[in-house]
Design an enzyme around this catalytic site. Structure first.
Site, PDB file in Angstrom:
ATOM      1  N   SER A 687       0.803  -1.227   0.000  1.00 33.84           N
ATOM      2  CA  SER A 687       0.000   0.000   0.000  1.00 33.84           C
ATOM      3  C   SER A 687       0.832   1.271   0.000  1.00 33.84           C
ATOM      4  CB  SER A 687      -0.949   0.003   1.207  1.00 33.84           C
ATOM      5  OG  SER A 687      -0.221  -0.008   2.416  1.00 33.84           O
ATOM      6  N   LYS A 730      -6.930   3.468   8.270  1.00 30.31           N
ATOM      7  CA  LYS A 730      -6.039   4.470   7.687  1.00 30.31           C
ATOM      8  C   LYS A 730      -6.669   5.862   7.721  1.00 30.31           C
ATOM      9  CE  LYS A 730      -3.686   1.170   4.662  1.00 30.31           C
ATOM     10  NZ  LYS A 730      -3.432   0.731   3.270  1.00 30.31           N
TER      11      LYS A 730
END
Length: 787
Positions: A687, A730
């Protein structure tokens, strides 16, 4: 076939004699040996009658195959023994009992075979005997070995030893000893065909040595067995006497009393028929065993386990949905999905009398209430709560138990816990399911497949108990920090509910309504002793903790309470008010920085979002270009996948160098160093791909990256942005890091619409930009005035 047929066999020696032939089975007759025989076959009986009528000797020849009923000439050995018939007796059944004495060896020169009998031309074979000291030594050695064999074996008569000790000729001694040896027929035939006496003695020495080893071992075995039998007989005799005495006194054996008690317990504990049948079989075994037998303890332990399990005992469910909702709200703040799922189960349970227990899996960072909510669920349902930790469990037997063949075996932890809790429908928490190990002893996760499958766990079989137990009424709750380590087959059997990390507002509410009252009580304080202002709690939350949960926040509040408790215990009066300015005096200097990750826009530095077992976090990616040979250096404790993302980002930048107004030859004379700070923390995953690419392009183009933008997404060589996981965590990390814009892959837009657990104030303060290519990412994150 009336005519005789002649088969020739070459032989040497004197003029052959024609003698009747008597084939023998499983026996080799040696010269000077007197042997009784039972003769059954017709041709053999006729041969004996002819020898008796004519007064001639008879040739005894051993068959090569003892299974053949009527042997032919070629099925006999070519060397036999010429014998004299000493005695004959015809028995009523037509068979003949005869005693013969071997005279000398005879070689078959030819055999004439007819239907009545076999006749052979026999040449006497001369033996070779030597004289000398070495022959005398060999004879003494053979006699000594034979003496030992006679003492060890019951099959050799003592008279044979006396005869052997008086024999003066080596050949005769060899034949005598060979006749009494228990060796196969081919070996004896070989001794018969060995014409040199010293060679026969040498072979006998070897055979006697082997026979003595066998006889010695047999004697040891017989001695041990005899001792054991004697001990067993003695124990049996004494035990029977004890039983008779106890019967006279009206007392009963302990095992008999135990058997009756176990039968009563089995009848009252409500076992199913299969388990009852198995238990009664074990009771019958116990009843027949003496109390001191080692197996008695094993059987008693097994029966104790069976009768102590909650076969019918269950807690009565509280079906008041409103009361259950109040309990859940009282114990935990938030956790909307979990509370709804429990209330749904209660509603179905109220409508359906028997319903399978749900298999839930709570996944989230530490300290968000996964374990504690299990206790609240049990309280709301009116059930008992049990918990086992699976962290570090590597042995399959921990789950399914050990086989009873092992010493110290016991059931697995599932059955042990059910026995302890005493009901068959508790709330059963399997903590840290993502930290199960695997080694040569098996895979515990595979053993859990049956436990956590509603279609199978109604007949769960523990290796120790070996009877089916119904786990379908148990409400299993598994917890873990990450879902990735959980095997797919196990994941498929569970209903996953994700626990998001808390935002600051939620932490302050939890601290005010849950953590503070708890710590005041645990430290012996009251609200008259200490008061936390809202600003103090915010100070602790912002500058002394950095986490998704509230575990460290509770720890810091407890630290303040302990210091206040010390003052109270010292006799100081008055109420302590914990204000923001006084927090440092209690907890020391601030440990974390609060606010924007970076103070200004910088070249070669990009802000990324990551998701770990501790929750979401914000991290910087730094890129530095130095003169060199075109090498790529990666530091910061990066995993293999993250290193590959860096390689892909570099390849993307090199392929579009002209698009960025960068000389392609620059890469040949420039080393690229990519670093992710906090090198002690392992970092892994794809990511961070677009974050590395942004930092690299920024360093190449000398354009700064906006400090208020954070991003996440996987990059391809073509510059495409692929979706990632952990979006909710996140986003919360970006909010905690004072990020204003979050860049997400376009395919993650659907995830954002489903994240209803993110507070509205968080969504309002964040701007989301969805991108599908690196060109879109660069348009968002690169500062417009830095080129």
């Amino acid at each position: 076939m009336n005519e005789d047929t002649k088969l020739t066999d070459g032989s040497e020696g004197s003029e052959p004699l024609t003698l009747p032939v008597l084939p023998v089975r499983d026996l080799v007759v040696f010269p000077h040996m007197v042997v009784p025989l039972i003769v059954v076959r017709d041709r053999s009986v006729r041969a004996l009658n002819e020898a008796k009528q004519t007064g001639s000797d008879i040739l005894l020849v051993t068959q090569r195959d003892a299974q053949i009923q009527d042997p032919r000439a070629e099925e006999l050995y070519s060397l036999g023994t010429v014998a004299r018939v000493l005695q004959m007796l015809e028995l009523p059944d037509g068979t003949m009992r005869v005693v013969v004495e071997g005279m000398h060896r005879g070689r078959v020169a030819g055999i004439r075979e007819s239907e009545r009998m076999m006749r052979a031309d026999v040449a006497e074979v001369e033996e070779v005997e030597e004289q000398g000291v070495h022959v005398a030594a060999m004879m003494r050695n053979v006699v000594s070995q034979f003496d030992q064999a006679v003492n060890l074996s019951r099959s050799i008569p003592p008279e044979a030893l006396v005869t052997a000790m008086n024999v003066e000729h080596s050949g005769k001694l060899a034949d005598l000893v060979a006749a009494y040896l228990s060796v196969p027929v081919p070996v004896k035939q070989d001794l018969l065909e060995t014409l040199v006496a010293t060679e026969r003695l040498q072979k006998l020495t070897t055979l006697l040595s082997e026979e003595l080893e066998i006889l010695t071992l047999e004697k040891k075995i017989q001695s041990r067995v005899r001792d054991e039998v004697q001990d067993s007989q003695k124990e049996y005799y004494l035990r029977e006497q004890l039983r008779a005495i106890q019967d006279e006194l009206g007392e009963r054996e302990g095992t008999l009393q135990d058997a009756d008690e176990y039968r009563d317990k089995i009848a009252s504990c409500g076992m199913p028929s299969e388990a009852t049948e198995r238990a009664l079989r074990e009771v019958d075994r116990l009843e027949k065993m003496p109390p001191v037998a080692p197996e008695v303890t094993v059987i008693r332990t097994y029966l104790d386990w069976l009768v102590s399990l909650p076969w019918r005992k269950r807690s009565k469910d509280k079906l008041d949905i409103t009361a259950a909702e109040d309990i859940l709200e009282e114990d935990h703040y938030g956790l909307k999905h979990v509370k709804e799922r429990v209330l749904e189960f209660l509603a179905v349970r109220k409508l359906v009398k028997r319903v399978k227990g749900p298999i839930l899996c709570f996944i989230g960072p530490p300290g968000v209430g996964k374990t504690s909510i299990g206790r609240s669920i049990a309280r709301a349902l009116g059930r008992k709560f049990v918990r086992i930790s699976l962290g570090g469990v590597r042995d399959e037997a921990e789950v399914r138990g050990h086989r009873r063949t092992y010493i110290g075996s016991m059931p697995g932890r599932i059955m042990q816990t059910l026995r302890t809790v005493g009901t068959r429908n508790p709330v059963f928490m399997l903590d840290e399911i993502d930290k199960i190990g695997i080694d040569f002893r098996g895979d515990p996760a595979a053993a859990l497949l049956e436990v956590l499958d509603p279609e199978q766990n109604h007949s769960f079989s523990d290796h120790y108990l070996e009877v089916a137990f119904d786990l379908s009424e148990v409400m299993f709750i598994a917890t873990g920090n990450l879902l990735d380590p959980v095997p797919p087959a196990l994941h498929d059997r569970m209903e996953v509910i994700r626990f998001p990390g808390y935002v600051e507002e939620e932490k302050l509410q939890i601290a005010r309504h849950f953590l503070m009252p708890k710590q005041l009580k645990e430290n012996g304080l009251t609200e008259e002793n200490v008061h936390f202002t809202a600003g103090a709690l915010q100070e602790i939350c912002r500058y002394y903790t950095r986490e998704s949960g509230v575990r460290n926040l509770e720890r810091e509040i407890a630290s303040v309470c302990r210091k206040v408790a010390k003052k109270v215990a010292s006799g100081k009066k008055g109420k302590t008010t914990v204000a923001p300015r006084r927090v440092e005096s209690f907890l020391g200097p601030r440990r974390f920085r609060y606010g924007a990750v970076r103070d200004e826009d910088e070249v070669g530095v990009a802000t990324g979002l990551t998701y770990t077992e501790m929750g979401g976090d914000v991290l910087d990616v730094e890129v530095s270009l130095v003169e060199g040979t075109g090498e790529l250096a990666l530091t910061g404790n990066l995993g293999d996948v993250m290193k590959e993302s860096a390689q892909a980002a570099l390849s993307y930048a090199r392929a579009r160098a002209r698009q960025f107004d960068v000389d392609p030859k620059l890469f040949e004379k420039t080393d690229v160093h990519i670093h992710v700070p906090e090198g002690a923390v392992p970092k892994e995953g794809p990511s961070a791909g677009i974050t590395i690419a942004v930092a690299l392009v920024s360093a190449l183009c000398k354009r700064p990256v906006r400090k208020d933008v954070a991003m996440t997404g996987e990059i391809t060589l073509r510059g495409k942005v692929l979706p990632v996981g952990g979006v909710r965590e996140k986003i919360l990390a970006a909010y905690r890091g004072h990020i204003s814009t979050v860049v997400l892959p376009t395919e993650n837009e659907k995830d954002l619409k489903e994240l209803d657990e993110i507070p509205f104030n968080v969504r309002d303060k964040l701007q989301f930009r969805f991108v599908g290519s690196m060109e879109e990412v660069l348009d968002v994150v690169l500062a417009p005035d830095g080129r």
